[in-house]
Design a protein around this motif. Sequence first.
Motif, short mmCIF file in Angstrom:
data_model
loop_
_atom_site.label_atom_id
_atom_site.label_comp_id
_atom_site.label_asym_id
_atom_site.label_seq_id
_atom_site.Cartn_x
_atom_site.Cartn_y
_atom_site.Cartn_z
N GLY A 1 3.08 11.81 -3.53
CA GLY A 1 4.24 12.66 -3.37
C GLY A 1 5.26 12.46 -4.47
O GLY A 1 4.95 11.88 -5.53
N ASN A 2 6.48 12.90 -4.23
CA ASN A 2 7.53 12.80 -5.25
C ASN A 2 7.94 11.37 -5.54
O ASN A 2 8.41 11.07 -6.64
CB ASN A 2 8.76 13.60 -4.81
N VAL A 3 7.79 10.49 -4.55
CA VAL A 3 8.15 9.08 -4.73
C VAL A 3 6.94 8.23 -4.33
O VAL A 3 6.88 7.69 -3.22
CB VAL A 3 9.38 8.70 -3.87
N PRO A 4 5.96 8.09 -5.21
CA PRO A 4 4.75 7.34 -4.86
C PRO A 4 5.01 5.84 -4.77
O PRO A 4 5.90 5.31 -5.44
CB PRO A 4 3.79 7.67 -6.01
N GLY B 1 6.05 6.05 5.09
CA GLY B 1 6.47 7.44 5.29
C GLY B 1 7.91 7.74 4.99
O GLY B 1 8.30 8.90 4.93
N GLY B 2 8.75 6.70 4.84
CA GLY B 2 10.12 6.95 4.40
C GLY B 2 11.08 7.39 5.46
O GLY B 2 12.23 7.71 5.16
N PRO C 1 12.05 6.85 1.07
CA PRO C 1 10.79 6.11 0.90
C PRO C 1 11.00 4.75 0.24
O PRO C 1 11.86 4.59 -0.65
CB PRO C 1 9.97 7.04 -0.01
N PRO C 2 10.22 3.77 0.65
CA PRO C 2 10.30 2.45 0.02
C PRO C 2 9.67 2.45 -1.36
O PRO C 2 8.89 3.34 -1.71
CB PRO C 2 9.50 1.56 0.98
N ARG C 3 10.00 1.45 -2.16
CA ARG C 3 9.37 1.27 -3.47
C ARG C 3 8.01 0.58 -3.32
O ARG C 3 7.14 0.73 -4.16
CB ARG C 3 10.26 0.43 -4.39
N ALA C 4 7.87 -0.21 -2.25
CA ALA C 4 6.61 -0.90 -1.96
C ALA C 4 6.63 -1.35 -0.51
O ALA C 4 7.69 -1.54 0.09
CB ALA C 4 6.41 -2.10 -2.88
N LEU D 1 5.93 15.03 3.32
CA LEU D 1 6.93 13.97 3.52
C LEU D 1 8.00 14.37 4.51
O LEU D 1 8.41 13.59 5.38
CB LEU D 1 7.59 13.60 2.18
N LEU D 2 8.49 15.60 4.43
CA LEU D 2 9.66 16.00 5.20
C LEU D 2 9.32 16.66 6.54
O LEU D 2 10.17 17.28 7.17
CB LEU D 2 10.53 16.96 4.36
#
Length: 367
Positions: A16-19, A140-141, A159-162, A231-232
Amino acid sequence: MQPTETLHLRQVEVGGNVPYTVEVGPGVLSRARVEARQIALIHDEAVPQVWIDRLSAALSPALLLTIPVPQGEACKTLEVLAGVLSKLAAANLPRDGAVVGLGGGAATDLAGFAAASYLRGVAFYTAPTTLLGMVDAAVGGKTGVNLPEGKNLVGAFHPPRAVWCDTDTLTTLPPAVFREGAAEAYKHGLISDPSLIDRVLAPDFVPGSATFTDTLADAIAVKAGVVTRDLLEAGERAYLNFGHTLAHALEAVTQHAVPHGDAVGYGMHYAALLSKAQGGEDLTEYTRAFLRWQQPAPLPTLTYDDVQPYMARDKKADAEGVRFVLLHALARPYLTRVPDAVLREQFGVWQVEIWGGGWLGAVDYTP
């Protein structure tokens, strides 16, 4: 503590936009890395000190402060959130700092919302220490807190970074808490990957077994795939809420005396009954089998009118009313409205099975 399984790590990619990457396996907390010079660690106060120490050592010397929060849903309040934000501000956590959440799904939900809110958003990393948190909340953020009117009514997508899923942490969970978390993994089997159904109920679905990391990673991969595509929650992501409409109502009406995973177990059986009533395949034997295995916390005697107002506030509801995730068949979910008469009728069937059938062995209690 059980012996650590032979080193076997899996990575699950969320696109997604923030992998980002979900690391799964023993010893993962020791491998945690954060791209920030100052870090705030928010942790569930019930997390054993050994896991706090393991993660703190990995984050050193960037660790700025550690913030304990109440265990479970008690931390997901606006009051606790305000306290956390004040501590971040008092410590002067900078815009290029990071928040790390450690603990069960409630604690990581709170930590993620604090990260999303503080300075209009700082980097977030998460380390779930429960099976429920690993399979569901951490990926999933979705972040947020509850209101008296219902669960997760205030929050943000952040979303988390990791994500670090250290399977060693699961060896210190009480058996009932582990079984609670299995509900989300089993749900992923019903809605997407039927191979998980037998694997979750198998005797070797225990931390430290040779197959555990792979089964856990495959369950996580179901959610990762869905949120990568949606995502949303514009469409497919709603399917992850199978069983959750009644589950969230049960949590609210019992003031969280029934934990989330147990409520999902009950809710999946209700959704299976509705699916059958709406012309779908009869999958109720799967949900009965899970409840027998899970042995969820007993429920107080409830009526349809007790839970209906909470179901009406479910986040899948729209201007025209409540919508449910149902199943045409295994791995064939859909979102639909169900007539109130059917909801009430099948709640009656569900009531008889839960309290009167004897197959589960539940007893009444006063929360």
